[in-house]
Design an enzyme around this catalytic site. Structure first.
Site, mmCIF file in Angstrom:
data_model
loop_
_atom_site.group_PDB
_atom_site.id
_atom_site.type_symbol
_atom_site.label_atom_id
_atom_site.label_comp_id
_atom_site.label_asym_id
_atom_site.label_seq_id
_atom_site.Cartn_x
_atom_site.Cartn_y
_atom_site.Cartn_z
ATOM 1 N N GLU A 1 1.017 -1.278 -0.116
ATOM 2 C CA GLU A 1 -0.118 0.288 0.366
ATOM 3 C C GLU A 1 1.216 1.353 0.113
ATOM 4 O O GLU A 1 1.992 1.253 0.694
ATOM 5 C CB GLU A 1 -1.015 -0.216 1.524
ATOM 6 C CG GLU A 1 -1.642 0.964 1.255
ATOM 7 C CD GLU A 1 -2.405 1.314 2.857
ATOM 8 O OE1 GLU A 1 -3.517 0.987 3.357
ATOM 9 O OE2 GLU A 1 -1.878 0.685 3.978
ATOM 10 N N HIS B 1 2.901 4.528 0.669
ATOM 11 C CA HIS B 1 2.914 5.255 2.556
ATOM 12 C C HIS B 1 3.417 6.151 2.315
ATOM 13 O O HIS B 1 4.680 6.656 2.817
ATOM 14 C CB HIS B 1 3.510 4.410 2.839
ATOM 15 C CG HIS B 1 2.944 3.450 4.317
ATOM 16 N ND1 HIS B 1 2.033 2.224 3.788
ATOM 17 C CD2 HIS B 1 2.464 3.155 5.205
ATOM 18 C CE1 HIS B 1 1.294 2.081 4.595
ATOM 19 N NE2 HIS B 1 1.728 2.305 5.498
ATOM 20 N N ASP C 1 3.230 -1.463 6.440
ATOM 21 C CA ASP C 1 2.382 -1.947 7.271
ATOM 22 C C ASP C 1 3.400 -3.828 7.244
ATOM 23 O O ASP C 1 3.098 -4.152 8.908
ATOM 24 C CB ASP C 1 0.551 -2.347 6.523
ATOM 25 C CG ASP C 1 0.477 -0.584 6.777
ATOM 26 O OD1 ASP C 1 1.048 -0.026 7.093
ATOM 27 O OD2 ASP C 1 -0.915 -0.821 6.169
ATOM 28 N N HIS D 1 -2.414 -3.645 9.409
ATOM 29 C CA HIS D 1 -3.328 -2.955 8.282
ATOM 30 C C HIS D 1 -4.264 -2.673 9.076
ATOM 31 O O HIS D 1 -4.931 -4.067 9.129
ATOM 32 C CB HIS D 1 -2.378 -3.762 6.779
ATOM 33 C CG HIS D 1 -3.712 -2.816 5.875
ATOM 34 N ND1 HIS D 1 -3.486 -1.841 5.376
ATOM 35 C CD2 HIS D 1 -4.194 -3.811 4.773
ATOM 36 C CE1 HIS D 1 -4.335 -1.896 4.326
ATOM 37 N NE2 HIS D 1 -5.027 -2.732 4.293
ATOM 38 N N GLU E 1 -7.153 -1.970 7.432
ATOM 39 C CA GLU E 1 -8.121 -2.750 6.590
ATOM 40 C C GLU E 1 -8.499 -3.749 7.221
ATOM 41 O O GLU E 1 -9.344 -4.622 6.780
ATOM 42 C CB GLU E 1 -8.645 -1.942 5.188
ATOM 43 C CG GLU E 1 -8.087 -0.554 5.395
ATOM 44 C CD GLU E 1 -7.185 0.043 5.864
ATOM 45 O OE1 GLU E 1 -5.576 -0.131 5.898
ATOM 46 O OE2 GLU E 1 -7.413 1.554 4.640
ATOM 47 N N HIS F 1 -1.313 7.851 8.808
ATOM 48 C CA HIS F 1 -1.234 6.827 7.724
ATOM 49 C C HIS F 1 -0.121 7.263 6.865
ATOM 50 O O HIS F 1 -0.361 8.634 7.039
ATOM 51 C CB HIS F 1 -2.239 6.293 6.812
ATOM 52 C CG HIS F 1 -1.497 5.629 5.483
ATOM 53 N ND1 HIS F 1 -1.454 4.691 5.625
ATOM 54 C CD2 HIS F 1 -1.363 6.750 4.459
ATOM 55 C CE1 HIS F 1 -0.800 4.105 4.466
ATOM 56 N NE2 HIS F 1 -0.767 4.843 3.612
ATOM 57 N N GLU G 1 4.224 5.392 12.217
ATOM 58 C CA GLU G 1 4.736 4.891 11.099
ATOM 59 C C GLU G 1 5.930 5.255 10.762
ATOM 60 O O GLU G 1 7.210 4.447 10.762
ATOM 61 C CB GLU G 1 4.098 4.464 9.504
ATOM 62 C CG GLU G 1 2.373 3.820 10.597
ATOM 63 C CD GLU G 1 1.833 3.149 9.095
ATOM 64 O OE1 GLU G 1 0.833 1.930 8.910
ATOM 65 O OE2 GLU G 1 2.493 4.433 8.211
HETATM 66 ZN ZN ZN Z 1 0.426 1.700 7.198
HETATM 67 MN MN MN Z 2 -2.081 0.686 5.727
#
Ligand code: ZN
Ligand code: MN
Length: 262
Positions: free
Chosen positions: A33, A35, A44, A119, A121, A176, A181
């Site tokens: 994904e 970032h 993630d 993650h 989701e 995010h 992170e």
């Molecule tokens: Zn992330």
């Molecule tokens: Mn994520």
């Protein structure tokens, strides 16, 4: 002899010995994904793996290969699935991959599993994968298989949040590719962070509803939902310590028979 942490690096014979000796399986789940322009798309997956590896340094535990594809990125927590490179699974695919590997761990004799999700989701579909696997195992008469499931950021201590966000915490959903992170990546994988590419857009502000097709214009162009300015490796270490001690403590409490790493 307990020396390896990663299942991928073990021979089947040493894996078998570890499982027969009661080793715990740690299964990290992540995503591929975007970032932002400064972090890798595997963030993630790498962070969930890093938490698992830190736990496996303390307990008799084996880190299974990370699930590197996750459920579809959502605009309000991951920027959305419209970004190039964000490569996602349908919900039932994700749940079924988890169901299948959990059944395999059990078939080979493992009886305790900790699912470490990185993650957001993925959350409900990891629950579904666990539920489907446990139901099938119960039909087959395996009643003693136990799973702990967690999102690693839920182990962030309040004092740590106050230190990291003296001006107030924007919330885990908007974190995010932001301070947390990025700091964790600076701690675990500094060579993969491009500090010259930190964007300064955000924080994103979303209405209290969703629209389909996705309103991509709601999401900052960089893909970052809150500014990452203020990130540091020191902050990343504070967070990593919370996760290592918090998750290890939870496992010791719930699975008291798991041995310390020798
Ligand atoms: Zn992330
Ligand atoms: Mn994520």
């Amino acid at each position: 002899m307990i020396n390896r942490i990663f299942m991928n690096e073990m021979s089947w014979t040493s894996y078998q010995k570890r499982i027969e000796g009661g080793a715990l399986i740690l299964l990290p789940t992540g995503a591929t994904e975007q970032h932002g322009p400064h972090l890798p798309m595997g963030t993630d997956a790498m962070l969930a793996t890093a938490v698992a590896a830190d736990v496996a340094k303390k307990l008799d535990a084996i880190v299974a290969p990370v699930l590197s594809f996750g459920y579809k990125s959502q605009p309000k927590m991951g920027g959305g699935n419209h970004f190039c490179g964000t490569t996602s699974l349908d919900a039932d695919t994700l749940a079924h991959v988890l169901r299948d590997v959990i059944k395999e761990f059990a078939r080979h004799g493992a009886r305790k599993l900790v699912l470490i999700n990185g993650h957001y989701e993925n959350m409900m579909f990891t629950i579904e994968g666990v539920d489907l696997a446990m139901r099938e195992l119960a039909y087959r008469g395996i009643q003693d298989f136990q799973v702990m499931r967690l999102e690693y950021w839920d182990f962030t201590k309040r004092e740590t949040l106050e230190k990291i966000f003296p001006g107030g915490f924007p919330g885990f959903d908007l974190e995010h590719a932001a301070v947390m992170e990025t700091s964790l990546m600076l701690h675990h994988h500094p060579h993969l962070v491009d500090m010259s590419a930190l964007p300064d857009d955000g924080p994103a502000s979303f209405p209290p509803y969703d629209i389909y097709p996705t309103r991509t214009g709601w999401v900052p162009c960089s893909g970052v939902l809150s500014p990452a300015q203020g990130c540091s490796a020191e902050k990343g270490k504070l967070l990593a310590d919370d996760y290592a001690t918090g998750v290890t403590g939870a496992i010791r409490k719930e699975f008291p028979n798991v041995k310390e790493r020798s």
